[in-house]
Design an enzyme around this catalytic site. Structure first.
Site, PDB file in Angstrom:
ATOM      1  N   GLU A 165       0.856  -1.150  -0.094  1.00 29.67           N
ATOM      2  CA  GLU A 165      -0.105   0.047  -0.099  1.00 29.67           C
ATOM      3  C   GLU A 165       0.995   1.236   0.096  1.00 29.67           C
ATOM      4  O   GLU A 165       0.670   2.145   0.810  1.00 29.67           O
ATOM      5  CB  GLU A 165      -0.962   0.033   1.304  1.00 29.67           C
ATOM      6  CG  GLU A 165      -2.154  -1.115   1.077  1.00 29.67           C
ATOM      7  CD  GLU A 165      -3.360  -0.791   1.873  1.00 29.67           C
ATOM      8  OE1 GLU A 165      -3.263  -0.167   2.886  1.00 29.67           O
ATOM      9  OE2 GLU A 165      -4.312  -1.704   1.896  1.00 29.67           O
ATOM     10  N   GLU A 371      -5.023  -8.591  -0.227  1.00 33.02           N
ATOM     11  CA  GLU A 371      -6.171  -8.313   0.891  1.00 33.02           C
ATOM     12  C   GLU A 371      -7.401  -8.121   0.554  1.00 33.02           C
ATOM     13  O   GLU A 371      -7.782  -7.732  -0.658  1.00 33.02           O
ATOM     14  CB  GLU A 371      -5.620  -7.090   1.816  1.00 33.02           C
ATOM     15  CG  GLU A 371      -4.106  -7.410   2.689  1.00 33.02           C
ATOM     16  CD  GLU A 371      -3.851  -6.210   3.373  1.00 33.02           C
ATOM     17  OE1 GLU A 371      -4.619  -5.443   4.035  1.00 33.02           O
ATOM     18  OE2 GLU A 371      -2.635  -5.946   3.554  1.00 33.02           O
TER      19      GLU A 371
HETATM   20  C1  BG6 Z   1      -4.780  -2.533   4.967  1.00 37.37           C
HETATM   21  C2  BG6 Z   1      -3.371  -2.774   5.303  1.00 37.37           C
HETATM   22  O1  BG6 Z   1      -4.721  -1.102   4.900  1.00 37.37           O
HETATM   23  O2  BG6 Z   1      -5.797  -2.767   5.475  1.00 37.37           O
HETATM   24  C3  BG6 Z   1      -3.419  -3.539   6.586  1.00 37.37           C
HETATM   25  O3  BG6 Z   1      -2.369  -3.274   4.323  1.00 37.37           O
HETATM   26  C4  BG6 Z   1      -4.413  -3.211   7.411  1.00 37.37           C
HETATM   27  O4  BG6 Z   1      -1.985  -3.475   7.261  1.00 37.37           O
HETATM   28  C5  BG6 Z   1      -5.740  -3.675   6.704  1.00 37.37           C
HETATM   29  O5  BG6 Z   1      -4.439  -3.795   8.641  1.00 37.37           O
HETATM   30  C6  BG6 Z   1      -7.003  -3.371   7.473  1.00 37.37           C
HETATM   31  O6  BG6 Z   1      -6.972  -1.968   8.038  1.00 37.37           O
HETATM   32  P1  BG6 Z   1      -7.405  -1.730   9.333  1.00 37.37           P
HETATM   33  O7  BG6 Z   1      -6.951  -0.290   9.486  1.00 37.37           O
HETATM   34  O8  BG6 Z   1      -8.643  -1.978   9.729  1.00 37.37           O
HETATM   35  O9  BG6 Z   1      -6.183  -2.667  10.317  1.00 37.37           O
END
Ligand code: BG6
Length: 473
Positions: A165, A371
């Site tokens: 990201e 993700e």
């Molecule tokens: C992504 C990241 O933005 O989303 C992760 O790569 C992150 O590191 C995931 O944990 C979920 O976001 P959050 O803010 O709910 O932890």
């Protein structure tokens, strides 16, 4: 009406899940590990420190065994730079090398493909003090780190991701604890996009090095890509959507795939006197690099409207999925057609398909989902965690991957967030994403025992049938 026949998921599709080192490992100063920017930052009030997390460092064998029990074909994890090089450069820490050797070997023991992210939000604190990505030397720091990784793990790791990201580091750095701004910075936009430029060049050089050092290895970027919708069909809103698409998405993929800056974004930088300075060889380095695939994180789409100049430039706010805007360029608005998670992120499975279609039309590379997932308040009841909401979210998204495959997109795998409960970027332990529940609270470490959630048992069946059976009976 005749229903369309969906194409099956490809054979050898990487069904798995993801984590990142600083959010899952704990042991943040153990066995010679140096501090990263995450270890020295002030965590948001009411959220846990990052010293224990899910304690994967001490539980990796058990955790990978549970991933194997669910039938994972892949596990995407990141390597903590400061476990390998405690100061970011210089001495290598043998204990750090050993830890990831063990993790990789444990995955391979079960036939799980290790997919390694080289950098996930955790700049070594020692390098942060030297200006972080703002220092032109950061390109060499990263390439040197990459070399150590390829030398040590290249015999077994065949799938690499460069920077997680990068677009979020640039757009919402303060929210995820990564922005380093020099004192008396007069043009914040210029400073941030100079840092961004160093990352682009570092990534390009690391991709070339990977191809030189590891024959047959595949490497790609891992931005967070969300197709941006216009709030209406008003022509001004369409322009705003193109603007934010350029700023949030295409800048990163045009640079990684074609080695060029996105034209719309470049002219926005010109307007702000913020174009990055190119060092000798940067342009060539960017042109020479060719990713083998696009890794990308998808949580939801974004929606924007025309902005008339009332937003202040350089204003931060929102998070990875909730934006603010840029003066005269775009402003984020709520999409009333979409439901939200308990943590306020919109849910848009069809947007997943349109995001994939758009990326494939632009770049024609295979894509790996690195993700996707639902953050929620889960509850342990006896030995079980009933999370039908997560199953529903995943079902709805997986079916859209299949739709996109049927549309002609090449998809390599699906690695949702997260394999196991871990600490969120800014919302603590209570915002859980895992297939595996970890018995701890925000501040009370309780038993740290692991439990496969209902979603994990459901996912096992999805993997067994290569995505043919998504039902939840
Ligand atoms: C992504 C990241 O933005 O989303 C992760 O790569 C992150 O590191 C995931 O944990 C979920 O976001 P959050 O803010 O709910 O932890």
């Amino acid at each position: 009406m005749k229903h369309k026949q969906l194409k099956p998921f490809p054979e050898n599709f990487f069904w798995g899940a993801s984590t990142s080192a600083y959010q899952v490992e704990g042991a943040n100063l153990t066995d010679g590990k140096g501090p990263s920017c995450q270890d020295v930052k002030k965590v948001p009030e009411g959220t846990s420190e990052l010293d224990v997390c899910a304690d994967f460092y001490h539980h990796y064998k058990e955790d990978i065994a549970l991933m194997a029990e669910m039938g994972f074909k892949s596990y995407r994890f990141s390597i903590a730079w400061t476990r390998i090089l405690p100061q970011g450069t210089g001495e290598v820490n043998p204990k750090g090398i050993e830890f990831y050797n063990n993790v990789i070997d444990e995955c391979l023991k079960y036939g799980i493909e290790p997919i390694v992210t080289m950098f996930h939000f955790d700049m070594p604190a020692a390098l942060d003090e030297r200006g972080s990505w703002g220092n032109p030397e950061s390109v060499d720091w990263f390439v040197n780190f990459a070399k150590v990784l390829f030398e040590n793990y290249g015999d077994r790791v065949k799938y690499w991701l460069t920077i997680n990201e990068q677009n979020m580091l640039t757009l919402v750095g303060p929210v995820i604890g990564t922005l380093h701004l020099p004192e008396n910075c007069t043009n914040v936009i210029k400073e941030i996009y100079q840092q961004n430029h160093h990352m682009l060049v570092a990534q390009a050089k690391a991709m070339c090095l990977c191809h030189e050092m590891i024959p047959g290895a595949k490497i790609g970027p891992a931005p967070n890509i969300s197709l941006v919708y216009p709030a209406s069909c008003k022509p001004e809103d369409i322009i705003a959507a193109q603007n934010f698409n350029a700023m949030r998405n295409w800048l990163y993929l045009d640079a990684a795939v074609y080695g060029v800056y996105n034209a719309i974004l470049w002219s926005w930088l010109e307007e702000h006197d913020a174009t990055p300075t190119f060092a000798d060889g940067d342009e060539e380095a960017m042109k020479n690099a060719h990713p083998d695939f696009i890794g990308f994180n998808y949580y939801n789409t974004a929606t924007v409207a025309h902005e008339d100049g009332s937003i202040a430039d350089g204003e931060f706010g929102g998070d990875q999925q909730n934006g603010v805007g840029a003066s005269g360029f775009y402003k984020s608005v709520r999409n009333e057609n979409l439901p939200k998670t308990e943590f306020g992120w919109e849910i848009d499975p069809i947007g997943f398909r349109s995001t994939i279609r758009e990326m494939y039309s632009r770049y024609r590379l295979p894509m790996l989902v690195t993700e996707n997932g639902l953050g929620a308040y889960d509850k342990l009841e006896g030995d079980a965690v009933h999370d039908p909401y997560r199953i529903k979210y995943l079902q709805d998204h997986i079916i859209q991957i299949q739709e996109a495959i049927t549309d002609g997109a090449e998809m390599l795998g699906y690695n949702p967030w997260s394999a196991i409960d871990l600490i969120s970027t800014h919302e603590g332990m209570r915002k859980r994403y895992g297939f595996i529940y970890v018995d701890r609270d925000e501040f009370d470490l309780k038993t740290m025992k692991r439990y496969i959630k209902d979603s994990g048992y459901w996912y096992k069946k999805v993997i067994e049938t290569n995505g043919a059976d998504l039902s939840n009976d």
